[in-house]
Write a protein that holds these residues in place. Sequence first.
Motif, PDB file in Angstrom:
ATOM      1  N   TRP A 139      -5.502   6.196  10.107  1.00  0.00           N
ATOM      2  CA  TRP A 139      -4.655   5.192   9.491  1.00  0.00           C
ATOM      3  C   TRP A 139      -5.320   4.568   8.287  1.00  0.00           C
ATOM      4  O   TRP A 139      -6.502   4.743   8.049  1.00  0.00           O
ATOM      5  N   HIS A 140      -4.507   3.857   7.551  1.00  0.00           N
ATOM      6  CA  HIS A 140      -4.994   3.148   6.374  1.00  0.00           C
ATOM      7  C   HIS A 140      -4.171   1.867   6.234  1.00  0.00           C
ATOM      8  O   HIS A 140      -3.210   1.652   6.972  1.00  0.00           O
ATOM      9  N   TYR A 141      -4.553   1.039   5.289  1.00  0.00           N
ATOM     10  CA  TYR A 141      -3.889  -0.250   5.071  1.00  0.00           C
ATOM     11  C   TYR A 141      -3.296  -0.282   3.679  1.00  0.00           C
ATOM     12  O   TYR A 141      -3.932   0.138   2.721  1.00  0.00           O
ATOM     13  N   ASP A 142      -2.085  -0.771   3.584  1.00  0.00           N
ATOM     14  CA  ASP A 142      -1.386  -0.851   2.299  1.00  0.00           C
ATOM     15  C   ASP A 142      -1.954  -2.011   1.491  1.00  0.00           C
ATOM     16  O   ASP A 142      -1.824  -3.175   1.874  1.00  0.00           O
ATOM     17  N   GLY A 143      -2.589  -1.682   0.388  1.00  0.00           N
ATOM     18  CA  GLY A 143      -3.212  -2.686  -0.466  1.00  0.00           C
ATOM     19  C   GLY A 143      -2.246  -3.712  -1.025  1.00  0.00           C
ATOM     20  O   GLY A 143      -2.668  -4.791  -1.455  1.00  0.00           O
ATOM     21  N   ALA A 144      -0.966  -3.422  -1.015  1.00  0.00           N
ATOM     22  CA  ALA A 144       0.023  -4.373  -1.524  1.00  0.00           C
ATOM     23  C   ALA A 144       0.063  -5.652  -0.690  1.00  0.00           C
ATOM     24  O   ALA A 144       0.518  -6.690  -1.167  1.00  0.00           O
ATOM     25  N   TYR A 145      -0.407  -5.579   0.552  1.00  0.00           N
ATOM     26  CA  TYR A 145      -0.349  -6.733   1.448  1.00  0.00           C
ATOM     27  C   TYR A 145      -1.713  -7.369   1.694  1.00  0.00           C
ATOM     28  O   TYR A 145      -1.842  -8.289   2.497  1.00  0.00           O
ATOM     29  N   HIS A 201       0.101  -9.981  -2.141  1.00  0.00           N
ATOM     30  CA  HIS A 201      -1.242  -9.680  -1.653  1.00  0.00           C
ATOM     31  C   HIS A 201      -1.708 -10.634  -0.554  1.00  0.00           C
ATOM     32  O   HIS A 201      -2.716 -10.378   0.083  1.00  0.00           O
ATOM     33  N   TYR A 245      -0.659 -10.530   4.690  1.00  0.00           N
ATOM     34  CA  TYR A 245      -1.423 -10.421   5.934  1.00  0.00           C
ATOM     35  C   TYR A 245      -2.137 -11.740   6.234  1.00  0.00           C
ATOM     36  O   TYR A 245      -2.083 -12.258   7.357  1.00  0.00           O
TER      37      TYR A 245
END
Length: 114
Positions: free
Chosen positions: A58-64, A2, A5
């Motif tokens: 677009w969207h952002y991957d919550g895993a990062y 998490h 980024y």
Amino acid sequence: MHLTYLGILAGCLLGTLPLEFVLHVGVYRRWRRLAVAVLPVAVVFVIWDVLEIRAGAWHYDGAYLVGVTLPGSLPLEELLFFLVIPICAVLTLEAVRARKPEWSFGDEPQDDER
């Protein structure tokens, strides 16, 4: 995972921080000038990002991500990106300017402006 980024952004800041202190470029000391250069562009890109998120482009991957979401579904890291990367770019430019004063950067006063 998490913190990926944020880790990248921290690495960018840490990688350019020595330019401020070793080459004495004075970017952080002239914080008002830095803000005038960075903030207007950051505002434009934040608005653009929020609009594109809402449009589903677009969207952002919550895993990062750390999970802090700002209004407009903008991840905290994305806002920080629009601040950190330009600051690093300004630091780099000023470091090159300090090391290569004979190079032209396009913002020098013209002969008729002196």
